[in-house]
Write a protein that holds these residues in place. Structure first.
Motif, PDB file in Angstrom:
ATOM      1  N   MET A 185       0.838  -1.196   0.000  1.00 25.92           N
ATOM      2  CA  MET A 185       0.000   0.000   0.000  1.00 25.92           C
ATOM      3  C   MET A 185       0.877   1.252   0.000  1.00 25.92           C
ATOM      4  SD  MET A 185      -2.774   1.244   2.793  1.00 25.92           S
ATOM      5  CE  MET A 185      -3.175   2.993   2.882  1.00 25.92           C
ATOM      6  N   LEU A 186       1.910   1.253   0.871  1.00 21.88           N
ATOM      7  CA  LEU A 186       2.746   2.452   0.939  1.00 21.88           C
ATOM      8  C   LEU A 186       3.595   2.636  -0.318  1.00 21.88           C
ATOM      9  CD1 LEU A 186       3.776   3.174   4.595  1.00 21.88           C
ATOM     10  CD2 LEU A 186       1.601   3.460   3.429  1.00 21.88           C
ATOM     11  N   HIS A 187       3.936   1.540  -1.018  1.00 19.26           N
ATOM     12  CA  HIS A 187       4.601   1.702  -2.325  1.00 19.26           C
ATOM     13  C   HIS A 187       3.709   2.547  -3.244  1.00 19.26           C
ATOM     14  CE1 HIS A 187       8.292  -0.456  -2.323  1.00 19.26           C
ATOM     15  NE2 HIS A 187       7.774  -1.656  -2.157  1.00 19.26           N
ATOM     16  N   ALA A 188       2.423   2.232  -3.228  1.00 19.72           N
ATOM     17  CA  ALA A 188       1.494   2.937  -4.119  1.00 19.72           C
ATOM     18  C   ALA A 188       1.358   4.409  -3.744  1.00 19.72           C
ATOM     19  CB  ALA A 188       0.128   2.253  -4.095  1.00 19.72           C
ATOM     20  N   PHE A 189       1.778   4.754  -2.505  1.00 20.00           N
ATOM     21  CA  PHE A 189       1.728   6.161  -2.101  1.00 20.00           C
ATOM     22  C   PHE A 189       3.127   6.794  -2.134  1.00 20.00           C
ATOM     23  CE2 PHE A 189      -2.272   4.512  -0.568  1.00 20.00           C
ATOM     24  CZ  PHE A 189      -3.146   5.522  -0.941  1.00 20.00           C
ATOM     25  N   GLY A 190       4.087   6.089  -2.719  1.00 19.68           N
ATOM     26  CA  GLY A 190       5.388   6.702  -2.971  1.00 19.68           C
ATOM     27  C   GLY A 190       6.552   6.187  -2.154  1.00 19.68           C
ATOM     28  N   ALA A 191       6.319   5.234  -1.239  1.00 20.59           N
ATOM     29  CA  ALA A 191       7.433   4.744  -0.410  1.00 20.59           C
ATOM     30  C   ALA A 191       8.329   3.809  -1.225  1.00 20.59           C
ATOM     31  CB  ALA A 191       6.892   4.011   0.816  1.00 20.59           C
ATOM     32  N   THR A 192       9.636   3.873  -0.941  1.00 23.02           N
ATOM     33  CA  THR A 192      10.588   2.981  -1.630  1.00 23.02           C
ATOM     34  C   THR A 192      11.010   1.874  -0.670  1.00 23.02           C
ATOM     35  OG1 THR A 192      12.433   4.338  -0.876  1.00 23.02           O
ATOM     36  CG2 THR A 192      11.537   4.856  -3.056  1.00 23.02           C
ATOM     37  N   ASP A 193      11.551   0.784  -1.242  1.00 27.85           N
ATOM     38  CA  ASP A 193      12.040  -0.311  -0.418  1.00 27.85           C
ATOM     39  C   ASP A 193      13.238   0.148   0.406  1.00 27.85           C
ATOM     40  OD1 ASP A 193      10.344  -2.518  -0.924  1.00 27.85           O
ATOM     41  OD2 ASP A 193      11.189  -2.678  -2.938  1.00 27.85           O
ATOM     42  N   LYS A 194      13.356  -0.422   1.623  1.00 27.95           N
ATOM     43  CA  LYS A 194      14.478  -0.067   2.505  1.00 27.95           C
ATOM     44  C   LYS A 194      15.315  -1.299   2.809  1.00 27.95           C
ATOM     45  CE  LYS A 194      12.670   4.147   3.113  1.00 27.95           C
ATOM     46  NZ  LYS A 194      11.521   3.990   2.235  1.00 27.95           N
ATOM     47  N   TYR A 195      15.386  -2.209   1.823  1.00 25.85           N
ATOM     48  CA  TYR A 195      16.243  -3.385   2.002  1.00 25.85           C
ATOM     49  C   TYR A 195      17.071  -3.568   0.739  1.00 25.85           C
ATOM     50  CZ  TYR A 195      12.665  -5.843  -0.766  1.00 25.85           C
ATOM     51  OH  TYR A 195      11.801  -6.219  -1.751  1.00 25.85           O
ATOM     52  N   ASP A 196      18.150  -4.315   0.897  1.00 24.81           N
ATOM     53  CA  ASP A 196      19.025  -4.611  -0.228  1.00 24.81           C
ATOM     54  C   ASP A 196      18.304  -5.620  -1.125  1.00 24.81           C
ATOM     55  OD1 ASP A 196      20.926  -5.923  -1.852  1.00 24.81           O
ATOM     56  OD2 ASP A 196      22.551  -5.323  -0.492  1.00 24.81           O
ATOM     57  N   LEU A 197      18.045  -5.232  -2.378  1.00 24.29           N
ATOM     58  CA  LEU A 197      17.220  -6.074  -3.246  1.00 24.29           C
ATOM     59  C   LEU A 197      17.881  -7.420  -3.557  1.00 24.29           C
ATOM     60  CD1 LEU A 197      15.726  -3.454  -5.747  1.00 24.29           C
ATOM     61  CD2 LEU A 197      14.696  -4.385  -3.672  1.00 24.29           C
ATOM     62  N   SER A 198      19.219  -7.499  -3.441  1.00 18.23           N
ATOM     63  CA  SER A 198      19.862  -8.776  -3.769  1.00 18.23           C
ATOM     64  C   SER A 198      19.907  -9.722  -2.567  1.00 18.23           C
ATOM     65  CB  SER A 198      21.263  -8.539  -4.328  1.00 18.23           C
ATOM     66  OG  SER A 198      22.024  -7.819  -3.397  1.00 18.23           O
TER      67      SER A 198
END
Ligand SMILES: [Zn+2]
Length: 259
Positions: A185-198
């Motif tokens: 939900m927060l992605h849809a409101f503009g939040a970005t991930d806060k973890y290392d994607l790999s």
């Protein structure tokens, strides 16, 4: 003479219509990127039997809107620390029988763009009358956890305010499902991930529940956009419930709770 006037009228008409469409698109896009949290936010939830199993069907039949109220309560409570009184309502729609277009595995920009167009069309076709116009539509893809050990990543688009959320169809997973729904939900409101994607490891400092904790590890809580509690600089575990999850300054700023 008359013919020339006529054709210039139609040309003007076409240009005006095109301009109107452009204005509508621009206004909608601006709205998607600048949520007004002073007004109530409605999120439409559409369950999908993603693996077409009986277990998932039974689980979906047992869902009710109240099951999602805890997420709204959590968000309201988190927003309070930023002096941002918000009202969030989850509206549970009926089960959607058509599966959402499959999210591409590849990172190809063209494939992702093509998927995003098809997904928008799908979301537009599947919208239901839930009594209000939602600010976000989330398609909840449920899977029987006995047949699916790992689920693919969920995805939400800010532009268009739609998302596909992959979840386990089991009530013992409800608490973790709530974390995944709140995260998307927060992605849809503009939040970005806060973890290392790999690696999946929360990023220091913004991915930690409490970046000022002494000693730093093991952390007691997770940041919502990391979803995992950092146990050390390289190890982490998924948070069990929203009780162990915080929304920190960077995320609050991204979604507009903090100026
Ligand atoms: Zn994410």
């Amino acid at each position: 003479m008359l013919r020339a006037q006529k054709s210039s009228f139609w040309k003007m008409f076409r240009v005006t219509i095109l301009l109107l469409i452009l204005i509508i698109v621009a206004v909608n896009a601006w709205r998607d990127y600048h949520q007004n949290w002073q007004t109530p936010v409605f999120v439409a939830l559409y369950p999908v039997n993603a693996d077409q199993s009986i277990v998932t069907a039974d689980y979906i039949a047992s869902l009710n809107e109240q099951d999602f109220a805890a997420i709204a309560h959590y968000l309201q409570q988190q927003a309070q620390q930023y002096h941002q009184p918000i009202q969030v309502y989850f509206k549970l729609g009926s089960e959607v029988k058509t599966l959402p277009p499959k999210v591409p595995d590849s990172q190809s920009i063209l494939e992702i763009m093509w998927w995003s167009l098809r997904f928008r069309y799908y979301a537009w076709r599947q919208q239901q009358d839930i009594g209000v116009r939602p600010q976000l539509q989330l398609f909840l893809n449920y899977y029987d956890m006995r047949a699916h050990k790992v689920l693919k990543h969920s995805t939400a688009l800010q532009n268009g305010r739609i998302g596909v959320v992959n979840l386990f169809a089991h009530h013992k997973q409800d608490n973790q499902n709530q974390i995944v729904i709140a995260h998307e939900m927060l992605h849809a409101f503009g939040a970005t991930d806060k973890y290392d994607l790999s690696t999946g490891q929360p990023v220091y400092p913004q991915g930690l529940g409490d970046p000022d904790q002494q000693p730093l590890y093991p952390q007691k809580t997770a940041e919502l956009m990391a979803g995992h509690i950092a146990l050390s600089a390289t190890k982490s575990k998924m948070a069990n419930s929203l009780k162990d999850v915080r929304i920190n300054v960077e995320t609050a700023r991204e979604i507009g709770w903090l100026k």
